[in-house]
Design a protein around this motif. Structure first.
Motif, mmCIF file in Angstrom:
data_model
loop_
_atom_site.group_PDB
_atom_site.id
_atom_site.type_symbol
_atom_site.label_atom_id
_atom_site.label_comp_id
_atom_site.label_asym_id
_atom_site.label_seq_id
_atom_site.Cartn_x
_atom_site.Cartn_y
_atom_site.Cartn_z
ATOM 1 N N PRO A 42 58.164 140.121 57.281
ATOM 2 C CA PRO A 42 58.555 141.464 57.706
ATOM 3 C C PRO A 42 57.361 142.176 58.354
ATOM 4 O O PRO A 42 56.201 141.811 58.104
ATOM 5 N N LEU A 43 57.627 143.156 59.171
ATOM 6 C CA LEU A 43 56.532 143.897 59.810
ATOM 7 C C LEU A 43 55.615 144.557 58.785
ATOM 8 O O LEU A 43 54.427 144.710 59.023
ATOM 9 N N THR A 44 56.167 144.912 57.644
ATOM 10 C CA THR A 44 55.353 145.552 56.605
ATOM 11 C C THR A 44 54.317 144.608 56.014
ATOM 12 O O THR A 44 53.378 145.057 55.372
ATOM 13 N N ALA A 45 54.461 143.316 56.262
ATOM 14 C CA ALA A 45 53.491 142.348 55.738
ATOM 15 C C ALA A 45 52.124 142.533 56.372
ATOM 16 O O ALA A 45 51.108 142.148 55.794
ATOM 17 N N TYR A 46 52.081 143.148 57.544
ATOM 18 C CA TYR A 46 50.818 143.303 58.271
ATOM 19 C C TYR A 46 50.089 144.606 57.941
ATOM 20 O O TYR A 46 49.121 144.957 58.602
ATOM 21 N N ARG A 47 50.556 145.291 56.912
ATOM 22 C CA ARG A 47 49.922 146.550 56.512
ATOM 23 C C ARG A 47 48.451 146.372 56.157
ATOM 24 O O ARG A 47 47.597 147.123 56.578
ATOM 25 N N ASP A 48 48.183 145.363 55.329
ATOM 26 C CA ASP A 48 46.809 145.059 54.939
ATOM 27 C C ASP A 48 46.727 143.582 54.567
ATOM 28 O O ASP A 48 47.742 142.899 54.457
ATOM 29 N N THR A 51 48.608 142.361 51.327
ATOM 30 C CA THR A 51 50.059 142.291 51.525
ATOM 31 C C THR A 51 50.423 141.070 52.351
ATOM 32 O O THR A 51 51.384 140.357 52.037
ATOM 33 N N GLU A 55 52.848 138.015 51.082
ATOM 34 C CA GLU A 55 54.074 137.696 51.811
ATOM 35 C C GLU A 55 54.074 136.241 52.297
ATOM 36 O O GLU A 55 55.101 135.572 52.258
#
Length: 72
Positions: A42-48, A51, A55
């Motif tokens: 998911p795009l949210t996996a690239y937050r830090d 994460t 993922e």
């Protein structure tokens, strides 16, 4: 010497196939990484970084059951 050997191989129906230096479509792990990167994360996996690591581990842990590569 190589050219002579090449002629000998060709007489035995052995042909060399020259590949480009970078052929990701021929490397199985590249196919898997492309699926992970563009379809399963998911795009949210690239937050830090933490994460992203969790993922990727989640995807790899569920590969074969939840995540599968199909060539249709």
């Amino acid at each position: 010497a190589f050219r002579q050997k090449l002629l000998e191989w060709m007489s035995h129906r052995v042909h060399l196939v020259y590949l480009s230096a970078y052929s990701p479509e021929l490397n199985l792990i590249e196919i898997l990484w492309r699926q992970i990167k563009y379809r399963w994360l998911p795009l949210t996996a690239y937050r830090d970084f933490a994460t992203l690591c969790s993922e990727v581990i989640k995807v790899l842990s569920n590969y074969g059951s939840e995540y599968r590569i199909t060539f249709d």
